[in-house]
Design a protein around this motif. Structure first.
Motif, PDB file in Angstrom:
ATOM      1  N   ALA A 111      -1.351   2.818   5.972  1.00 34.99           N
ATOM      2  CA  ALA A 111      -1.727   3.048   4.574  1.00 34.99           C
ATOM      3  C   ALA A 111      -3.063   2.383   4.239  1.00 34.99           C
ATOM      4  O   ALA A 111      -3.669   2.694   3.212  1.00 34.99           O
ATOM      5  CB  ALA A 111      -0.631   2.549   3.637  1.00 34.99           C
ATOM      6  N   GLU A 112      -3.548   1.483   5.098  1.00 32.30           N
ATOM      7  CA  GLU A 112      -4.878   0.880   4.885  1.00 32.30           C
ATOM      8  C   GLU A 112      -5.987   1.931   4.865  1.00 32.30           C
ATOM      9  O   GLU A 112      -7.061   1.685   4.339  1.00 32.30           O
ATOM     10  CB  GLU A 112      -5.183  -0.164   5.979  1.00 32.30           C
ATOM     11  CG  GLU A 112      -4.325  -1.403   5.851  1.00 32.30           C
ATOM     12  CD  GLU A 112      -4.799  -2.561   6.731  1.00 32.30           C
ATOM     13  OE1 GLU A 112      -5.770  -2.396   7.488  1.00 32.30           O
ATOM     14  OE2 GLU A 112      -4.176  -3.627   6.640  1.00 32.30           O
ATOM     15  N   PHE A 170       3.552   2.227  11.008  1.00 33.28           N
ATOM     16  CA  PHE A 170       3.988   3.244  10.039  1.00 33.28           C
ATOM     17  C   PHE A 170       3.733   2.826   8.584  1.00 33.28           C
ATOM     18  O   PHE A 170       3.680   3.674   7.708  1.00 33.28           O
ATOM     19  CB  PHE A 170       5.466   3.583  10.239  1.00 33.28           C
ATOM     20  CG  PHE A 170       5.714   4.355  11.502  1.00 33.28           C
ATOM     21  CD1 PHE A 170       5.646   5.732  11.495  1.00 33.28           C
ATOM     22  CD2 PHE A 170       5.972   3.709  12.698  1.00 33.28           C
ATOM     23  CE1 PHE A 170       5.852   6.452  12.659  1.00 33.28           C
ATOM     24  CE2 PHE A 170       6.176   4.416  13.866  1.00 33.28           C
ATOM     25  CZ  PHE A 170       6.114   5.802  13.852  1.00 33.28           C
ATOM     26  N   SER A 171       3.612   1.520   8.325  1.00 33.53           N
ATOM     27  CA  SER A 171       3.239   1.098   6.976  1.00 33.53           C
ATOM     28  C   SER A 171       1.763   0.688   6.929  1.00 33.53           C
ATOM     29  O   SER A 171       1.050   0.983   5.975  1.00 33.53           O
ATOM     30  CB  SER A 171       4.133  -0.059   6.499  1.00 33.53           C
ATOM     31  OG  SER A 171       4.223  -1.072   7.467  1.00 33.53           O
ATOM     32  N   VAL A 172       1.303   0.048   8.004  1.00 37.48           N
ATOM     33  CA  VAL A 172      -0.057  -0.497   8.010  1.00 37.48           C
ATOM     34  C   VAL A 172      -1.111   0.618   7.954  1.00 37.48           C
ATOM     35  O   VAL A 172      -2.223   0.415   7.468  1.00 37.48           O
ATOM     36  CB  VAL A 172      -0.233  -1.408   9.253  1.00 37.48           C
ATOM     37  CG1 VAL A 172      -1.648  -1.888   9.387  1.00 37.48           C
ATOM     38  CG2 VAL A 172       0.713  -2.608   9.159  1.00 37.48           C
ATOM     39  N   ARG A 214      -9.797  -5.460  11.982  1.00 35.14           N
ATOM     40  CA  ARG A 214      -9.651  -4.049  11.649  1.00 35.14           C
ATOM     41  C   ARG A 214     -10.968  -3.268  11.639  1.00 35.14           C
ATOM     42  O   ARG A 214     -11.989  -3.744  11.126  1.00 35.14           O
ATOM     43  CB  ARG A 214      -9.037  -3.966  10.254  1.00 35.14           C
ATOM     44  CG  ARG A 214      -8.894  -2.565   9.742  1.00 35.14           C
ATOM     45  CD  ARG A 214      -8.364  -2.598   8.343  1.00 35.14           C
ATOM     46  NE  ARG A 214      -9.442  -2.661   7.363  1.00 35.14           N
ATOM     47  CZ  ARG A 214      -9.244  -2.655   6.051  1.00 35.14           C
ATOM     48  NH1 ARG A 214      -8.010  -2.638   5.577  1.00 35.14           N
ATOM     49  NH2 ARG A 214     -10.260  -2.684   5.221  1.00 35.14           N
ATOM     50  N   GLY A 246      -4.239  -3.994  10.029  1.00 36.46           N
ATOM     51  CA  GLY A 246      -3.373  -5.097   9.612  1.00 36.46           C
ATOM     52  C   GLY A 246      -3.874  -6.464  10.052  1.00 36.46           C
ATOM     53  O   GLY A 246      -3.170  -7.453   9.909  1.00 36.46           O
ATOM     54  N   ALA A 281     -10.882   7.222  -1.367  1.00 35.98           N
ATOM     55  CA  ALA A 281     -10.551   6.130  -0.437  1.00 35.98           C
ATOM     56  C   ALA A 281     -11.243   6.350   0.912  1.00 35.98           C
ATOM     57  O   ALA A 281     -11.816   5.429   1.489  1.00 35.98           O
ATOM     58  CB  ALA A 281      -9.046   6.026  -0.254  1.00 35.98           C
ATOM     59  N   LEU A 317      -9.687   0.440  -4.736  1.00 40.88           N
ATOM     60  CA  LEU A 317     -10.890   1.224  -5.026  1.00 40.88           C
ATOM     61  C   LEU A 317     -11.670   0.618  -6.195  1.00 40.88           C
ATOM     62  O   LEU A 317     -12.902   0.519  -6.145  1.00 40.88           O
ATOM     63  CB  LEU A 317     -10.521   2.683  -5.313  1.00 40.88           C
ATOM     64  CG  LEU A 317      -9.944   3.452  -4.114  1.00 40.88           C
ATOM     65  CD1 LEU A 317      -9.448   4.829  -4.544  1.00 40.88           C
ATOM     66  CD2 LEU A 317     -10.974   3.586  -2.999  1.00 40.88           C
ATOM     67  N   GLY A 367      -5.929   4.455   3.119  1.00 45.67           N
ATOM     68  CA  GLY A 367      -6.005   4.963   1.757  1.00 45.67           C
ATOM     69  C   GLY A 367      -5.290   6.287   1.591  1.00 45.67           C
ATOM     70  O   GLY A 367      -5.203   6.833   0.484  1.00 45.67           O
ATOM     71  N   LEU A 368      -4.791   6.825   2.705  1.00 48.43           N
ATOM     72  CA  LEU A 368      -4.001   8.058   2.615  1.00 48.43           C
ATOM     73  C   LEU A 368      -2.597   7.722   2.116  1.00 48.43           C
ATOM     74  O   LEU A 368      -2.061   6.664   2.430  1.00 48.43           O
ATOM     75  CB  LEU A 368      -3.922   8.742   3.977  1.00 48.43           C
ATOM     76  CG  LEU A 368      -5.246   9.270   4.525  1.00 48.43           C
ATOM     77  CD1 LEU A 368      -5.007   9.993   5.849  1.00 48.43           C
ATOM     78  CD2 LEU A 368      -5.939  10.193   3.533  1.00 48.43           C
ATOM     79  N   GLN A 369      -2.011   8.643   1.339  1.00 49.41           N
ATOM     80  CA  GLN A 369      -0.689   8.380   0.788  1.00 49.41           C
ATOM     81  C   GLN A 369       0.392   8.554   1.853  1.00 49.41           C
ATOM     82  O   GLN A 369       0.477   9.585   2.499  1.00 49.41           O
ATOM     83  CB  GLN A 369      -0.430   9.280  -0.420  1.00 49.41           C
ATOM     84  CG  GLN A 369      -1.277   8.864  -1.617  1.00 49.41           C
ATOM     85  CD  GLN A 369      -1.259   9.884  -2.730  1.00 49.41           C
ATOM     86  OE1 GLN A 369      -0.360  10.714  -2.790  1.00 49.41           O
ATOM     87  NE2 GLN A 369      -2.255   9.834  -3.588  1.00 49.41           N
ATOM     88  N   ILE A 370       1.187   7.520   1.977  1.00 51.78           N
ATOM     89  CA  ILE A 370       2.190   7.444   3.027  1.00 51.78           C
ATOM     90  C   ILE A 370       3.272   8.532   2.859  1.00 51.78           C
ATOM     91  O   ILE A 370       3.894   8.962   3.825  1.00 51.78           O
ATOM     92  CB  ILE A 370       2.773   6.002   3.035  1.00 51.78           C
ATOM     93  CG1 ILE A 370       3.223   5.580   4.399  1.00 51.78           C
ATOM     94  CG2 ILE A 370       3.811   5.797   1.995  1.00 51.78           C
ATOM     95  CD1 ILE A 370       2.129   5.056   5.247  1.00 51.78           C
ATOM     96  N   LEU A 372       0.795  -1.239   0.000  1.00 51.35           N
ATOM     97  CA  LEU A 372       0.000   0.000   0.000  1.00 51.35           C
ATOM     98  C   LEU A 372       0.823   1.282   0.000  1.00 51.35           C
ATOM     99  O   LEU A 372       0.270   2.363   0.107  1.00 51.35           O
ATOM    100  CB  LEU A 372      -0.966   0.007   1.186  1.00 51.35           C
ATOM    101  CG  LEU A 372      -2.060  -1.053   1.128  1.00 51.35           C
ATOM    102  CD1 LEU A 372      -3.095  -0.791   2.192  1.00 51.35           C
ATOM    103  CD2 LEU A 372      -2.720  -1.110  -0.243  1.00 51.35           C
TER     104      LEU A 372
END
Lengths: 245, 245
Positions: free
Chosen positions: B117-118, B113-115, B203, B199, B239, A95, B120-123, A85
């Protein structure tokens, strides 16, 4: 069912969830254009006894409808280097799948956004991430440098991701572009961090001023990234010494 | 040899590298005070046929010398929820090990910090991360709110991590503290994101204004986190709709 499966930096980053998803899928694809992966597809194939088909950017962006349609009929896994992601492409896949009422399962894995903590810098203190594009004939963006300046102004670290197309950018190229684009000369005497193959045995990290990094830039493999440190906590300073010897 | 082994969000996030490290270790510890883990130690023990001893904060901070000494004589693995390097404690362990000439192997895993991203926001567009402390009798810090304001000012998203001591903070508590601390009233009518058990199958993500989140705050389990979105790309907006229905 569509599985979006992160495969981390190399084969052995594969998680039990990832293996389960591959084994449960009738079709397994791998896309490897959003970032360079240090693993071998053949090793994954042996491990899971699945044939893995490679997708290129066109397959993934224009052909995604075809894959979603396939996933309506049988379980499909798309393997993605790093975490699935962190690239916007894959959020778009989710999406599109949602519109098609297709269930999607996301399987996370180490990504550059977590692995960069190997530098010893605190992950909390990173500001906006910067993508460093390779300058092209009519395309020489500099907005990324403004983001670095803004992060520095607020004492925050910057993770600089390097262009992957048409091939992964090297530390040598990146340092040259950064040096030329630093109009305010804020990075001239500053120690910055060059990294390659983070999260693997081949890892190389060096913290030094640009002039010295240029000299050893040939030692770095790809995938590579640069980190511009902001204000340093004394523990971070101590950690960075590991890479200056 | 000392292995610092990330174990992600739950047992099946365990990677092949992590399993290998556990199997190769004569002694396996788990520390679970830096973040709440949704897995079961017993399942890991069955999987790897290793007895796993639990470390508390005191063992890890004051007793780390003892563990390092042990790791000089035989291979020791310390299992850490999420990624092992996102907590400063573990970077300090690496620095201490370095002084002792003890080789350390780091094994990465999915982390918040990676999860995150679920959502839908850009990391890439996250600014500085904020830790939300539970107000105590003589300790009511507000500097974290200034960081949120600063990120908002620059259009960046904020990941708000919730206190884990003496027990993981709930969404209900967090929302209440955020509401009370928002002196500029910038978050009053803003849609923010509440998340728990990212994750994993358990969730839950919801994007709404604070008043509405308060109403459903009892639905969230722990570990939980809050995300304050900055400026939204239209794909991010799309998202976020997934969590507003």
């Amino acid at each position: 069912m569509l599985y979006l499966v992160g495969i981390g930096m190399e084969e052995k980053d594969l998680s039990l969830k990832a293996i389960e998803a591959m084994v449960n899928s009738q079709k397994v694809y791998i896309e490897s254009y959003t970032s360079k992966w240090l693993g071998f597809k053949e090793d994954l194939e042996k491990l899971t006894r699945k044939k893995i088909e490679t997708l290129d950017r066109k397959d993934m962006e224009e052909g995604v409808r075809k894959i979603l349609k396939e996933a309506k009929e049988r379980s499909v896994a798309i393997l993605v280097p790093g975490d699935p992601l962190t690239a916007t492409t894959h959020i778009e896949v989710i999406l599109s799948a949602k519109k098609d009422d297709l269930p999607v399962k996301i399987i996370h894995a180490p990504s550059i956004f977590s692995v960069v903590a190997e530098t010893g810098l605190q992950i909390y203190k990173f500001g906006e991430t910067v993508s460093l594009p390779r300058p092209r004939e009519n395309y020489k963006p500099v907005s990324w440098m403004d983001k670095i300046y803004k992060n520095l102004e607020h004492g925050l670290h910057t993770l600089v991701l390097l262009d992957v197309e048409p091939q992964p950018m090297t530390i040598k190229e990146a340092i040259k572009i950064i040096k030329e684009s630093d109009e305010k000369k804020l990075l001239n005497d500053k120690k910055i961090i060059a990294c390659s193959c983070l999260g693997t045995e081949k890892r190389l990290i060096r913290c030094d001023v640009i002039e010295n990094l240029i000299k050893c830039s040939g030692d770095f493999d790809t995938p590579a990234c640069i980190v511009i440190p902001g204000n340093l906590h004394f523990k971070e300073e101590e950690a960075l010494k590991m890479w200056s010897e």
